[in-house]
Scaffold this motif. Structure first.
Motif, PDB file in Angstrom:
ATOM      1  N   GLU A  37       1.000  -1.138   0.086  1.00  0.00           N
ATOM      2  CA  GLU A  37      -0.033  -0.163  -0.112  1.00  0.00           C
ATOM      3  C   GLU A  37       0.874   1.340   0.098  1.00  0.00           C
ATOM      4  O   GLU A  37       1.969   1.350   0.679  1.00  0.00           O
ATOM      5  N   ALA A  38       0.300   2.150  -0.582  1.00  0.00           N
ATOM      6  CA  ALA A  38       0.909   3.554  -0.527  1.00  0.00           C
ATOM      7  C   ALA A  38       0.054   4.780  -0.590  1.00  0.00           C
ATOM      8  O   ALA A  38      -1.098   4.600  -0.954  1.00  0.00           O
ATOM      9  N   GLY A  39       0.451   5.895   0.090  1.00  0.00           N
ATOM     10  CA  GLY A  39      -0.412   7.016   0.641  1.00  0.00           C
ATOM     11  C   GLY A  39      -0.117   8.085  -0.391  1.00  0.00           C
ATOM     12  O   GLY A  39      -0.988   8.960  -0.620  1.00  0.00           O
ATOM     13  N   ASP A  40       0.971   7.981  -1.417  1.00  0.00           N
ATOM     14  CA  ASP A  40       1.100   9.038  -2.414  1.00  0.00           C
ATOM     15  C   ASP A  40       1.838   8.378  -3.682  1.00  0.00           C
ATOM     16  O   ASP A  40       2.403   7.081  -3.639  1.00  0.00           O
ATOM     17  N   GLY A  41       1.888   9.128  -4.717  1.00  0.00           N
ATOM     18  CA  GLY A  41       2.493   8.433  -5.976  1.00  0.00           C
ATOM     19  C   GLY A  41       4.137   8.393  -5.786  1.00  0.00           C
ATOM     20  O   GLY A  41       4.452   7.380  -6.502  1.00  0.00           O
ATOM     21  N   VAL A  42       4.705   9.340  -5.095  1.00  0.00           N
ATOM     22  CA  VAL A  42       6.123   8.818  -5.239  1.00  0.00           C
ATOM     23  C   VAL A  42       6.429   7.676  -4.289  1.00  0.00           C
ATOM     24  O   VAL A  42       7.274   6.899  -4.541  1.00  0.00           O
ATOM     25  N   GLN A  43       5.696   7.522  -3.066  1.00  0.00           N
ATOM     26  CA  GLN A  43       5.907   6.287  -2.596  1.00  0.00           C
ATOM     27  C   GLN A  43       5.568   4.977  -3.160  1.00  0.00           C
ATOM     28  O   GLN A  43       6.130   3.961  -3.132  1.00  0.00           O
ATOM     29  N   ALA A  44       4.419   5.041  -3.943  1.00  0.00           N
ATOM     30  CA  ALA A  44       4.070   3.948  -4.759  1.00  0.00           C
ATOM     31  C   ALA A  44       5.011   3.594  -5.832  1.00  0.00           C
ATOM     32  O   ALA A  44       5.261   2.421  -6.164  1.00  0.00           O
ATOM     33  N   LEU A  62      -3.522  12.067  -5.927  1.00  0.00           N
ATOM     34  CA  LEU A  62      -2.700  11.474  -5.024  1.00  0.00           C
ATOM     35  C   LEU A  62      -1.559  12.723  -4.774  1.00  0.00           C
ATOM     36  O   LEU A  62      -1.178  13.323  -5.819  1.00  0.00           O
ATOM     37  N   PRO A  63      -1.020  12.852  -3.523  1.00  0.00           N
ATOM     38  CA  PRO A  63      -0.159  13.906  -3.219  1.00  0.00           C
ATOM     39  C   PRO A  63       1.233  13.406  -4.056  1.00  0.00           C
ATOM     40  O   PRO A  63       1.589  12.334  -4.197  1.00  0.00           O
ATOM     41  N   ARG A  64       2.057  14.209  -4.187  1.00  0.00           N
ATOM     42  CA  ARG A  64       3.346  14.292  -4.741  1.00  0.00           C
ATOM     43  C   ARG A  64       3.475  13.752  -6.178  1.00  0.00           C
ATOM     44  O   ARG A  64       4.371  13.992  -6.786  1.00  0.00           O
ATOM     45  N   MET A  65       2.470  13.102  -6.676  1.00  0.00           N
ATOM     46  CA  MET A  65       2.500  12.552  -8.010  1.00  0.00           C
ATOM     47  C   MET A  65       1.081  12.007  -8.162  1.00  0.00           C
ATOM     48  O   MET A  65       0.959  11.022  -7.566  1.00  0.00           O
TER      49      MET A  65
END
Length: 138
Positions: A37-44, A62-65
C-alpha cells in the motif's frame, strides 16, 4: 497440488481508511492478495521499483504525483520494468468525481479500467481480475 498464484495487488490512495477498506475486501478473495500500500504517488513508484505486483489500483488524486502521472510512469520507468518484468503491471484508476473525464484520460494512458471510488466490490474484483488476465496473457 497447489493452485495458481494469487493476483498481487498494490493499493494507492491518500486516505488510509479507503486503503484499509479495499484491503479487507480484496484480501477476502482467495485469488487476490494485497502485497503493498502507498499513500502517495512517489511512495507507490518506489514500491513498484522493488515489489512485483500484477495490478496497481490507483486513486487519480494523490499527493506528490497524481495517479495519472504514476500510471504513465508504470509503463515508462526502466526501474519499474526491471522489477515488474514484461508485461508491465496493469493499472486500475479510481476517482471520486468526473468519471467521464478520467475514462478519457485512462484510455489515453492505456489503463485497464477507470472506476468510481464507491464501486461495488464485485466490480472492483472483476476489474482487477480482468487487468491481471491481460498481464498474464501478454
Amino acid at each position: 497440488m497447489t493452485g495458481p498464484e494469487p493476483i498481487r495487488v498494490l493499493l494507492v490512495d491518500a486516505e488510509p481508511l479507503q486503503r484499509s477498506g479495499w484491503r479487507l475486501a480484496i484480501d477476502s478473495q482467495a485469488d487476490l492478495e494485497v502485497v503493498a500500500e502507498a499513500g502517495d504517488g512517489v511512495q507507490a513508484l518506489a514500491l513498484l521499483r522493488r515489489t512485483p505486483v500484477d495490478v496497481a489500483v490507483l486513486d487519480v488524486r494523490l499527493p506528490r504525483m497524481s495517479g495519472a502521472q504514476l500510471a504513465k510512469k508504470v509503463a515508462e520507468d526502466a526501474r519499474v520494468r526491471l522489477i515488474q518484468r514484461s508485461p508491465v503491471t496493469r493499472v486500475v484508476l479510481v476517482t471520486a468525481a468526473d468519471l467521464d473525464h478520467w475514462e478519457r484520460v485512462g484510455g489515453e494512458l492505456g489503463v485497464d479500467a477507470v472506476l468510481t471510488k464507491d464501486v461495488d466490490p464485485e466490480r472492483l474484483f472483476a476489474a482487477i481480475r480482468d487487468a491481471a488476465a491481460v498481464r498474464r496473457a501478454g
